[in-house]
Scaffold this motif. Structure first.
Motif, PDB file in Angstrom:
ATOM      1  N   LYS A  78       0.831  -1.198   0.000  1.00 38.20           N
ATOM      2  CA  LYS A  78       0.000   0.000   0.000  1.00 38.20           C
ATOM      3  C   LYS A  78       0.869   1.252   0.000  1.00 38.20           C
ATOM      4  CE  LYS A  78      -4.004  -1.918   2.383  1.00 38.20           C
ATOM      5  NZ  LYS A  78      -4.939  -1.765   3.505  1.00 38.20           N
ATOM      6  N   SER A  79       2.131   1.069   0.319  1.00 33.21           N
ATOM      7  CA  SER A  79       3.088   2.170   0.306  1.00 33.21           C
ATOM      8  C   SER A  79       4.428   1.574  -0.092  1.00 33.21           C
ATOM      9  CB  SER A  79       3.171   2.821   1.684  1.00 33.21           C
ATOM     10  OG  SER A  79       3.766   1.926   2.606  1.00 33.21           O
ATOM     11  N   ASN A  80       5.478   2.354   0.054  1.00 30.00           N
ATOM     12  CA  ASN A  80       6.809   1.855  -0.281  1.00 30.00           C
ATOM     13  C   ASN A  80       7.427   1.040   0.844  1.00 30.00           C
ATOM     14  OD1 ASN A  80       6.803   2.984  -2.828  1.00 30.00           O
ATOM     15  ND2 ASN A  80       7.562   4.948  -2.081  1.00 30.00           N
ATOM     16  N   THR A  81       6.650   0.813   1.910  1.00 28.95           N
ATOM     17  CA  THR A  81       7.171   0.045   3.032  1.00 28.95           C
ATOM     18  C   THR A  81       7.623  -1.335   2.573  1.00 28.95           C
ATOM     19  OG1 THR A  81       5.699   1.190   4.549  1.00 28.95           O
ATOM     20  CG2 THR A  81       6.652  -0.868   5.314  1.00 28.95           C
ATOM     21  N   PHE A  82       6.836  -1.960   1.703  1.00 26.03           N
ATOM     22  CA  PHE A  82       7.191  -3.268   1.167  1.00 26.03           C
ATOM     23  C   PHE A  82       7.472  -3.157  -0.318  1.00 26.03           C
ATOM     24  CE2 PHE A  82       4.233  -4.447   4.640  1.00 26.03           C
ATOM     25  CZ  PHE A  82       5.103  -5.178   5.406  1.00 26.03           C
ATOM     26  N   ARG A  83       8.437  -3.911  -0.764  1.00 23.84           N
ATOM     27  CA  ARG A  83       8.610  -4.034  -2.208  1.00 23.84           C
ATOM     28  C   ARG A  83       7.577  -5.017  -2.728  1.00 23.84           C
ATOM     29  NH1 ARG A  83      14.127  -4.334  -0.713  1.00 23.84           N
ATOM     30  NH2 ARG A  83      14.126  -6.577  -0.954  1.00 23.84           N
ATOM     31  N   GLY A  84       7.078  -4.732  -3.924  1.00 26.92           N
ATOM     32  CA  GLY A  84       6.160  -5.679  -4.539  1.00 26.92           C
ATOM     33  C   GLY A  84       6.882  -6.967  -4.874  1.00 26.92           C
ATOM     34  N   THR A  85       6.248  -8.098  -4.601  1.00 24.14           N
ATOM     35  CA  THR A  85       6.868  -9.388  -4.913  1.00 24.14           C
ATOM     36  C   THR A  85       5.862 -10.289  -5.609  1.00 24.14           C
ATOM     37  OG1 THR A  85       6.268 -10.445  -2.812  1.00 24.14           O
ATOM     38  CG2 THR A  85       8.347  -9.242  -2.877  1.00 24.14           C
ATOM     39  N   LEU A  86       6.397 -11.214  -6.387  1.00 20.20           N
ATOM     40  CA  LEU A  86       5.565 -12.179  -7.091  1.00 20.20           C
ATOM     41  C   LEU A  86       6.282 -13.520  -7.072  1.00 20.20           C
ATOM     42  CD1 LEU A  86       2.868 -12.141  -8.679  1.00 20.20           C
ATOM     43  CD2 LEU A  86       4.206 -11.898 -10.753  1.00 20.20           C
ATOM     44  N   GLU A  87       5.590 -14.532  -6.580  1.00 22.01           N
ATOM     45  CA  GLU A  87       6.157 -15.879  -6.536  1.00 22.01           C
ATOM     46  C   GLU A  87       5.371 -16.788  -7.464  1.00 22.01           C
ATOM     47  OE1 GLU A  87       7.963 -16.056  -1.986  1.00 22.01           O
ATOM     48  OE2 GLU A  87       6.116 -17.156  -2.456  1.00 22.01           O
ATOM     49  N   PHE A  88       6.083 -17.661  -8.164  1.00 25.38           N
ATOM     50  CA  PHE A  88       5.457 -18.646  -9.039  1.00 25.38           C
ATOM     51  C   PHE A  88       5.710 -20.049  -8.496  1.00 25.38           C
ATOM     52  CE2 PHE A  88       5.927 -15.123 -12.014  1.00 25.38           C
ATOM     53  CZ  PHE A  88       4.675 -15.125 -12.631  1.00 25.38           C
ATOM     54  N   TYR A  89       4.674 -20.862  -8.533  1.00 26.41           N
ATOM     55  CA  TYR A  89       4.784 -22.252  -8.100  1.00 26.41           C
ATOM     56  C   TYR A  89       4.397 -23.146  -9.274  1.00 26.41           C
ATOM     57  CZ  TYR A  89       5.031 -20.246  -3.450  1.00 26.41           C
ATOM     58  OH  TYR A  89       5.403 -19.510  -2.353  1.00 26.41           O
ATOM     59  N   GLY A  90       5.151 -24.196  -9.469  1.00 29.98           N
ATOM     60  CA  GLY A  90       4.917 -25.055 -10.618  1.00 29.98           C
ATOM     61  C   GLY A  90       3.854 -26.100 -10.358  1.00 29.98           C
ATOM     62  N   LYS A  91       3.950 -27.165 -11.099  1.00 32.75           N
ATOM     63  CA  LYS A  91       3.007 -28.271 -10.972  1.00 32.75           C
ATOM     64  C   LYS A  91       3.785 -29.480 -10.460  1.00 32.75           C
ATOM     65  CE  LYS A  91       0.711 -26.424 -15.075  1.00 32.75           C
ATOM     66  NZ  LYS A  91       0.312 -26.680 -16.460  1.00 32.75           N
ATOM     67  N   ILE A 103      12.593  -3.889  -7.891  1.00 40.12           N
ATOM     68  CA  ILE A 103      13.774  -3.167  -7.440  1.00 40.12           C
ATOM     69  C   ILE A 103      13.665  -1.738  -7.975  1.00 40.12           C
ATOM     70  CG2 ILE A 103      16.291  -3.105  -7.380  1.00 40.12           C
ATOM     71  CD1 ILE A 103      15.014  -5.585  -6.065  1.00 40.12           C
ATOM     72  N   GLU A 104      13.449  -0.801  -7.063  1.00 40.30           N
ATOM     73  CA  GLU A 104      13.170   0.582  -7.455  1.00 40.30           C
ATOM     74  C   GLU A 104      14.312   1.180  -8.270  1.00 40.30           C
ATOM     75  OE1 GLU A 104      10.989   3.928  -7.947  1.00 40.30           O
ATOM     76  OE2 GLU A 104      10.310   2.056  -7.006  1.00 40.30           O
ATOM     77  N   GLU A 105      15.552   0.872  -7.856  1.00 43.35           N
ATOM     78  CA  GLU A 105      16.705   1.450  -8.547  1.00 43.35           C
ATOM     79  C   GLU A 105      16.759   1.013 -10.015  1.00 43.35           C
ATOM     80  OE1 GLU A 105      16.860  -0.334  -5.784  1.00 43.35           O
ATOM     81  OE2 GLU A 105      17.169   1.237  -4.275  1.00 43.35           O
ATOM     82  N   GLU A 106      16.340  -0.232 -10.265  1.00 40.16           N
ATOM     83  CA  GLU A 106      16.400  -0.777 -11.625  1.00 40.16           C
ATOM     84  C   GLU A 106      15.104  -0.535 -12.398  1.00 40.16           C
ATOM     85  OE1 GLU A 106      19.076  -2.166 -12.853  1.00 40.16           O
ATOM     86  OE2 GLU A 106      20.242  -2.142 -11.004  1.00 40.16           O
ATOM     87  N   LYS A 107      14.039  -0.156 -11.663  1.00 41.48           N
ATOM     88  CA  LYS A 107      12.718   0.009 -12.274  1.00 41.48           C
ATOM     89  C   LYS A 107      12.302  -1.271 -13.006  1.00 41.48           C
ATOM     90  CE  LYS A 107      12.219   4.344 -11.059  1.00 41.48           C
ATOM     91  NZ  LYS A 107      11.236   4.726 -10.014  1.00 41.48           N
ATOM     92  N   ALA A 108      12.512  -2.404 -12.333  1.00 39.08           N
ATOM     93  CA  ALA A 108      12.208  -3.686 -12.969  1.00 39.08           C
ATOM     94  C   ALA A 108      12.029  -4.766 -11.909  1.00 39.08           C
ATOM     95  CB  ALA A 108      13.329  -4.074 -13.926  1.00 39.08           C
ATOM     96  N   PHE A 109      11.382  -5.864 -12.317  1.00 44.84           N
ATOM     97  CA  PHE A 109      11.287  -7.050 -11.475  1.00 44.84           C
ATOM     98  C   PHE A 109      12.518  -7.913 -11.719  1.00 44.84           C
ATOM     99  CE2 PHE A 109       6.866  -6.135 -10.668  1.00 44.84           C
ATOM    100  CZ  PHE A 109       6.663  -6.714  -9.425  1.00 44.84           C
ATOM    101  N   LEU A 110      13.215  -8.231 -10.639  1.00 44.86           N
ATOM    102  CA  LEU A 110      14.410  -9.064 -10.758  1.00 44.86           C
ATOM    103  C   LEU A 110      14.266 -10.270  -9.841  1.00 44.86           C
ATOM    104  CD1 LEU A 110      17.188  -6.320 -10.762  1.00 44.86           C
ATOM    105  CD2 LEU A 110      16.138  -7.465 -12.717  1.00 44.86           C
ATOM    106  N   PRO A 111      14.809 -11.416 -10.249  1.00 45.24           N
ATOM    107  CA  PRO A 111      14.663 -12.620  -9.423  1.00 45.24           C
ATOM    108  C   PRO A 111      15.549 -12.586  -8.184  1.00 45.24           C
ATOM    109  CG  PRO A 111      16.015 -13.081 -11.352  1.00 45.24           C
ATOM    110  CD  PRO A 111      15.520 -11.678 -11.510  1.00 45.24           C
TER     111      PRO A 111
END
Length: 284
Positions: A78-91, A103-111
């Motif tokens: 809801k704020s910058n307190t947490f970085r947005g994250t996304l986890e993927f789970y397989g089958k 990663i704010e500095e990179e302006k991208a999602f990095l693993p």
């Protein structure tokens, strides 16, 4: 016809993309192909998107869902307190394939984690990374729309006290425990105020403890009969001890951080003024 198409895709994969066999048991060829279509903008991400659960907390949303049979879990701040994250789970969905953080500095999602099979083949990890960005943008927009439309009900009064769900009626008859509980809340609140300084896993643990784990424990304890409450008071004491140890860990890391910052500042001053100090001492 569907079986025939599936058979043809499997034959195509074996013939032209033998390297994909490494990840075939996690994400099938067709799903990976659909991800690439989404990345290129040739199909919308919300096609085949099934949101299973959306949990609202004070500082973040946690969303679980399926996209083409692949389970994902998103943390939307809801704020910058947490970085947005996304986890993927397989089958099967119990197996974590990758965790991507904004990663704010990179302006991208990095693993921050990627299963070895995806790491070995750069294209596979890149596909998962690029798809993460598109998927996260969509689920974030979904949450924003939900907030604007007034569908959200869990956090309607941000001005309310932090520990409104930590009131423990049972402790009113036990002054010693009540005092320990009050002290624990004060120490927890101090750590909550410095939330942005904590590691992301500690942020999750602290907020979940405050918003869910402790209130659920209190509610469960209060449902016991008066006799059972007294009989199981030792379990309450053990739980308070566990909470205290967790807060002590955060406090210790806070103190270590202060110590490191002090040493760093002292080192900078020493390096800048050491020559002048030597001249001053030699004159004496």
């Amino acid at each position: 016809m569907e079986n025939l198409n599936s058979f043809m895709l499997e034959n195509l994969e074996r013939t032209f993309m033998p390297h994909t066999s490494e990840y075939q048991r996690y994400i099938d060829f067709q799903t990976m192909r659909d991800m690439k279509q989404v990345i290129k903008g040739k199909r919308p991400v919300y096609f085949d998107l099934d949101i299973e659960e959306l949990v609202e907390m004070k500082k973040r949303y946690i969303m679980d869902g399926f996209w083409n049979g692949v389970l994902f879990s998103a943390v939307i701040p809801k704020s910058n307190t947490f970085r947005g994250t996304l986890e993927f789970y397989g089958k099967p969905p119990k197996m974590l394939l990758g965790r991507f953080e904004w990663i704010e500095e990179e302006k991208a999602f990095l693993p921050t984690f990627l299963k070895e099979e995806f790491t070995r083949k750069k294209g596979l990890g890149g596909t998962l990374r690029d798809f993460s960005e598109v998927l996260f943008k969509h689920v974030n927009t979904y949450v924003e729309h939900m907030e604007v439309s007034g569908e959200s009900t869990t956090f309607e009064h941000p001005e309310e006290p932090i520990f409104e769900d930590w009131d423990f009626p049972f402790l009113e008859n036990h002054p010693d425990l009540q005092q320990e509980w009050t002290t624990l809340k004060e120490r927890t609140e101090k750590q909550f105020r410095r939330m942005e300084e904590l590691d992301i896993e500690e942020q999750y643990a602290l907020e979940t403890m405050m918003d869910k784990d402790v209130p659920d424990f209190i509610a469960s304890f209060q449902r016991l009969s008066d006799e059972n409450k007294e009989n199981r008071k030792h379990e309450l004491i053990e739980t308070m001890y566990d909470l205290q140890k967790f807060i002590e860990t955060l406090e210790r890391k806070e103190e270590e951080s202060h110590t490191q910052n002090f040493a760093r500042s002292k080192g900078i001053i020493a390096s800048k003024y050491n020559k002048e100090d030597e001249n001053f001492l030699s004159r004496k």
